[in-house]
Scaffold this motif. Structure first.
Motif, PDB file in Angstrom:
ATOM      1  N   VAL A  13      -5.502   8.650   6.776  1.00  0.00           N
ATOM      2  CA  VAL A  13      -4.756   7.464   7.122  1.00  0.00           C
ATOM      3  C   VAL A  13      -3.191   7.607   7.600  1.00  0.00           C
ATOM      4  CG1 VAL A  13      -3.868   5.231   5.950  1.00  0.00           C
ATOM      5  CG2 VAL A  13      -6.398   6.057   5.780  1.00  0.00           C
ATOM      6  N   TYR A  14      -2.568   8.582   6.961  1.00  0.00           N
ATOM      7  CA  TYR A  14      -1.137   8.656   6.721  1.00  0.00           C
ATOM      8  C   TYR A  14      -0.792   9.493   8.144  1.00  0.00           C
ATOM      9  CZ  TYR A  14       0.103   6.097   2.790  1.00  0.00           C
ATOM     10  OH  TYR A  14       0.116   4.920   1.792  1.00  0.00           O
ATOM     11  N   LEU A  15      -1.696  10.312   8.696  1.00  0.00           N
ATOM     12  CA  LEU A  15      -1.135  11.307   9.661  1.00  0.00           C
ATOM     13  C   LEU A  15      -1.981  10.738  11.099  1.00  0.00           C
ATOM     14  CD1 LEU A  15      -1.144  14.857   8.319  1.00  0.00           C
ATOM     15  CD2 LEU A  15       0.527  13.295   8.430  1.00  0.00           C
ATOM     16  N   LYS A  16      -2.553   9.621  11.054  1.00  0.00           N
ATOM     17  CA  LYS A  16      -2.956   9.059  12.382  1.00  0.00           C
ATOM     18  C   LYS A  16      -1.869   8.186  12.855  1.00  0.00           C
ATOM     19  CE  LYS A  16      -7.147   6.956  12.485  1.00  0.00           C
ATOM     20  NZ  LYS A  16      -7.867   5.978  12.273  1.00  0.00           N
ATOM     21  N   SER A  17      -2.137   8.088  14.386  1.00  0.00           N
ATOM     22  CA  SER A  17      -1.028   7.614  15.032  1.00  0.00           C
ATOM     23  C   SER A  17      -0.948   6.213  14.651  1.00  0.00           C
ATOM     24  CB  SER A  17      -1.484   7.576  16.384  1.00  0.00           C
ATOM     25  OG  SER A  17      -0.538   6.646  17.273  1.00  0.00           O
ATOM     26  N   SER A  18       0.454   5.725  14.385  1.00  0.00           N
ATOM     27  CA  SER A  18       0.809   4.589  13.647  1.00  0.00           C
ATOM     28  C   SER A  18       0.432   3.264  14.716  1.00  0.00           C
ATOM     29  CB  SER A  18       1.811   4.607  13.100  1.00  0.00           C
ATOM     30  OG  SER A  18       2.897   4.594  14.189  1.00  0.00           O
ATOM     31  N   VAL A  19       0.467   3.877  16.147  1.00  0.00           N
ATOM     32  CA  VAL A  19       0.523   2.706  17.226  1.00  0.00           C
ATOM     33  C   VAL A  19      -1.044   2.516  17.684  1.00  0.00           C
ATOM     34  CG1 VAL A  19       1.118   2.240  19.655  1.00  0.00           C
ATOM     35  CG2 VAL A  19       2.796   3.763  18.101  1.00  0.00           C
ATOM     36  N   SER A  20      -1.863   3.511  17.965  1.00  0.00           N
ATOM     37  CA  SER A  20      -3.226   3.339  18.223  1.00  0.00           C
ATOM     38  C   SER A  20      -4.197   3.826  17.160  1.00  0.00           C
ATOM     39  CB  SER A  20      -3.467   3.883  19.425  1.00  0.00           C
ATOM     40  OG  SER A  20      -3.191   5.535  19.328  1.00  0.00           O
ATOM     41  N   SER A  21      -4.463   2.799  16.364  1.00  0.00           N
ATOM     42  CA  SER A  21      -5.561   2.881  15.314  1.00  0.00           C
ATOM     43  C   SER A  21      -6.314   2.028  14.932  1.00  0.00           C
ATOM     44  CB  SER A  21      -4.639   3.465  14.021  1.00  0.00           C
ATOM     45  OG  SER A  21      -5.357   3.742  12.919  1.00  0.00           O
ATOM     46  N   ASP A  22      -7.700   2.171  14.762  1.00  0.00           N
ATOM     47  CA  ASP A  22      -8.581   1.162  14.297  1.00  0.00           C
ATOM     48  C   ASP A  22      -8.546   0.707  12.915  1.00  0.00           C
ATOM     49  OD1 ASP A  22     -11.676   0.777  13.351  1.00  0.00           O
ATOM     50  OD2 ASP A  22     -11.067  -0.347  15.314  1.00  0.00           O
ATOM     51  N   ALA A  23      -8.224  -0.779  12.750  1.00  0.00           N
ATOM     52  CA  ALA A  23      -7.970  -1.129  11.628  1.00  0.00           C
ATOM     53  C   ALA A  23      -9.070  -1.037  10.685  1.00  0.00           C
ATOM     54  CB  ALA A  23      -7.741  -2.639  11.778  1.00  0.00           C
ATOM     55  N   ILE A  24     -10.248  -1.604  11.221  1.00  0.00           N
ATOM     56  CA  ILE A  24     -11.587  -1.430  10.048  1.00  0.00           C
ATOM     57  C   ILE A  24     -11.608   0.044   9.607  1.00  0.00           C
ATOM     58  CG2 ILE A  24     -13.824  -1.786   9.923  1.00  0.00           C
ATOM     59  CD1 ILE A  24     -12.353  -4.271  10.275  1.00  0.00           C
ATOM     60  N   GLN A  25     -11.435   1.175  10.502  1.00  0.00           N
ATOM     61  CA  GLN A  25     -11.927   2.247  10.377  1.00  0.00           C
ATOM     62  C   GLN A  25     -10.494   2.756   9.181  1.00  0.00           C
ATOM     63  OE1 GLN A  25     -11.171   5.322  13.329  1.00  0.00           O
ATOM     64  NE2 GLN A  25     -12.016   6.909  12.050  1.00  0.00           N
ATOM     65  N   ASP A  26      -9.321   2.631   9.309  1.00  0.00           N
ATOM     66  CA  ASP A  26      -8.384   2.474   8.335  1.00  0.00           C
ATOM     67  C   ASP A  26      -8.600   1.951   7.145  1.00  0.00           C
ATOM     68  OD1 ASP A  26      -6.956   4.160  10.046  1.00  0.00           O
ATOM     69  OD2 ASP A  26      -5.415   2.648  10.415  1.00  0.00           O
ATOM     70  N   MET A  27      -9.329   0.575   6.909  1.00  0.00           N
ATOM     71  CA  MET A  27      -9.579  -0.075   5.819  1.00  0.00           C
ATOM     72  C   MET A  27     -10.526   0.765   4.912  1.00  0.00           C
ATOM     73  SD  MET A  27      -9.527  -4.174   6.624  1.00  0.00           S
ATOM     74  CE  MET A  27     -10.015  -4.620   5.297  1.00  0.00           C
ATOM     75  N   ILE A  28     -11.607   1.237   5.591  1.00  0.00           N
ATOM     76  CA  ILE A  28     -12.696   2.055   4.823  1.00  0.00           C
ATOM     77  C   ILE A  28     -11.933   3.319   4.524  1.00  0.00           C
ATOM     78  CG2 ILE A  28     -14.973   3.082   5.476  1.00  0.00           C
ATOM     79  CD1 ILE A  28     -15.453   1.161   7.534  1.00  0.00           C
ATOM     80  N   LEU A  29     -11.168   3.947   5.125  1.00  0.00           N
ATOM     81  CA  LEU A  29     -10.646   5.245   4.754  1.00  0.00           C
ATOM     82  C   LEU A  29      -9.629   4.986   3.501  1.00  0.00           C
ATOM     83  CD1 LEU A  29      -9.815   7.102   8.262  1.00  0.00           C
ATOM     84  CD2 LEU A  29     -11.534   7.740   6.423  1.00  0.00           C
ATOM     85  N   VAL A  41       6.215  15.922   7.402  1.00  0.00           N
ATOM     86  CA  VAL A  41       6.893  17.016   6.530  1.00  0.00           C
ATOM     87  C   VAL A  41       6.406  16.852   4.973  1.00  0.00           C
ATOM     88  CG1 VAL A  41       9.042  17.906   5.766  1.00  0.00           C
ATOM     89  CG2 VAL A  41       8.870  17.347   8.104  1.00  0.00           C
ATOM     90  N   SER A  42       6.491  15.621   4.427  1.00  0.00           N
ATOM     91  CA  SER A  42       6.149  15.447   3.208  1.00  0.00           C
ATOM     92  C   SER A  42       4.730  16.079   3.116  1.00  0.00           C
ATOM     93  CB  SER A  42       6.261  14.050   2.451  1.00  0.00           C
ATOM     94  OG  SER A  42       5.690  13.038   3.221  1.00  0.00           O
ATOM     95  N   ALA A  43       3.556  15.666   3.906  1.00  0.00           N
ATOM     96  CA  ALA A  43       2.269  15.427   3.879  1.00  0.00           C
ATOM     97  C   ALA A  43       1.894  17.477   4.090  1.00  0.00           C
ATOM     98  CB  ALA A  43       1.681  15.097   4.823  1.00  0.00           C
ATOM     99  N   ILE A  44       2.774  17.931   5.003  1.00  0.00           N
ATOM    100  CA  ILE A  44       2.577  19.214   4.897  1.00  0.00           C
ATOM    101  C   ILE A  44       2.964  20.097   3.920  1.00  0.00           C
ATOM    102  CG2 ILE A  44       3.140  21.322   6.461  1.00  0.00           C
ATOM    103  CD1 ILE A  44       1.401  19.673   7.710  1.00  0.00           C
ATOM    104  N   PHE A  45       4.209  19.848   3.389  1.00  0.00           N
ATOM    105  CA  PHE A  45       4.620  20.427   2.158  1.00  0.00           C
ATOM    106  C   PHE A  45       3.933  20.365   0.879  1.00  0.00           C
ATOM    107  CE2 PHE A  45       8.234  21.410   5.197  1.00  0.00           C
ATOM    108  CZ  PHE A  45       8.413  22.793   4.964  1.00  0.00           C
ATOM    109  N   PHE A  46       3.888  19.006   0.415  1.00  0.00           N
ATOM    110  CA  PHE A  46       3.308  18.420  -0.774  1.00  0.00           C
ATOM    111  C   PHE A  46       2.108  18.617  -0.595  1.00  0.00           C
ATOM    112  CE2 PHE A  46       1.754  14.891  -3.075  1.00  0.00           C
ATOM    113  CZ  PHE A  46       2.022  15.474  -4.317  1.00  0.00           C
ATOM    114  N   ASP A  47       1.285  18.065   0.289  1.00  0.00           N
ATOM    115  CA  ASP A  47      -0.053  18.103   0.157  1.00  0.00           C
ATOM    116  C   ASP A  47      -0.582  19.406   0.410  1.00  0.00           C
ATOM    117  OD1 ASP A  47      -0.110  15.345  -0.308  1.00  0.00           O
ATOM    118  OD2 ASP A  47      -0.864  14.975   1.868  1.00  0.00           O
ATOM    119  N   GLY A  48       0.099  20.248   1.497  1.00  0.00           N
ATOM    120  CA  GLY A  48      -0.338  21.410   1.647  1.00  0.00           C
ATOM    121  C   GLY A  48      -0.273  22.485   0.600  1.00  0.00           C
TER     122      GLY A  48
END
Length: 311
Positions: free
Chosen positions: A255-271, A199-206
């Motif tokens: 980073v913040y809107l990707k699934s918190s369960v299934s996510s690649d750690a290296i990819q998240d670090m790069i992002l 919700v915060s991403a949609i309203f604030f970032d949007g």
């Protein structure tokens, strides 16, 4: 009843397993960190000392530079020290501080970038009303509003994260503490956390994205009516800002809107590097090396210091 273990510390992920690679990554990050501090400190100095740069545009640029120095200092020094010493531990209080400060800096940085886009819109599309629209009082009020509202925004997200129970691994799959990484370690119901982030991403970032997009649509439609020589000058000041905003928004949202369960750690670090380290590093380059007024101000400050020492 499940057995809960009270965590006293978290373990951050290193840049690599081999010490040689960790050393190279740490040196690279430290060089970027040093360049960021020097570049942003230079902008703060010249925009403060040069009276010709006491305008709304450079007022926001000065505040952005101060924020960028704080932003990159939240994550890089701790990550480099941990990597070089091979001690990845960070206390719960330290982790909470990093979460709060990262969220706060991201929030205020995006607001500053939005205000800078609006400032460009007012200067190019409303030049006659520019002194009235972007008066000093308005600039100060918007800066204070951004900083104070950021405290509330960061406090809500940090508190909502730390209320969770952590009964799984204490290894944070990131080089600093952030909300998505901690959500993966929680054994509590994280639905409300995910909902708050969405919700915060949609309203604030949007909202910020819409304001920036509308500002530049108006700017480009106005610039196209200019003579060819002035078009190039206007586009050269707008395009770098658009690149930084696009990079900052796309990497942070990914980073913040990707699934918190299934996510690649290296990819998240790069992002994460692309929204926590790259923008503060690039901003001085974009707003200084491509800006004749900043170059001239630096030259005058250096000459002033030189003559003061030799008189």
């Amino acid at each position: 009843m499940p057995n809960y273990t009270v965590l006293t510390e978290f373990l951050l992920m290193g840049f690599a397993d081999r010490w040689e690679l960790r050393f190279l990554h740490s040196m690279l990050f430290l060089l970027m960190y040093s360049a960021t501090l020097i570049g942003n400190l230079l902008i703060v100095t010249v925009t403060t000392l040069d009276q010709d740069l006491h305008t709304p545009m450079y007022f926001f640029l000065r505040n952005l530079s101060i924020l960028d120095m704080c932003f990159i200092s939240v994550t890089v020094p701790k990550a480099c020290v941990n990597s070089l010493s091979d001690n990845r531990a960070i206390s719960v209080a330290g982790c909470a501080s990093q979460i709060f400060l990262v969220v706060y800096c991201v929030y205020v940085e995006l607001l500053f970038l939005t205000l800078m886009a609006y400032d460009r819109y007012a200067a190019i599309c409303q030049p006659l009303h520019y002194p009235v629209i972007m008066n000093h009082r308005f600039c100060v009020q918007m800066t204070l509003a951004s900083m104070l509202s950021g405290l509330f925004y960061a406090g809500v997200h940090t508190g909502n994260t730390l209320r969770l129970s952590f009964c799984q691994s204490n290894v944070v799959h990131q080089f600093f503490c952030d909300i998505p990484s901690l959500l993966r370690l929680s054994c509590s119901n994280i639905l409300s956390n995910l909902l708050l982030i969405f919700v915060s991403a949609i309203f604030f970032d949007g909202t910020c994205f819409v304001i920036i997009t509308m500002s530049y649509c108006c700017i480009f439609s106005t610039v196209l009516k200019f003579p060819t020589r002035e078009q190039g000058k206007a586009f050269s000041t707008c395009v770098p800002h658009i690149i930084v905003v696009s990079l900052f928004l796309s990497s942070g949202i990914s980073v913040y809107l990707k699934s918190s369960v299934s996510s690649d750690a290296i990819q998240d670090m790069i992002l994460s590097v692309f929204y926590t380290i790259v923008p503060p590093f690039l901003n001085p380059v974009i707003y200084s090396l491509r800006n004749k007024q900043i170059k001239e101000a630096v030259r005058k400050v250096v000459l002033r210091k030189f003559y003061s020492k030799h008189i």
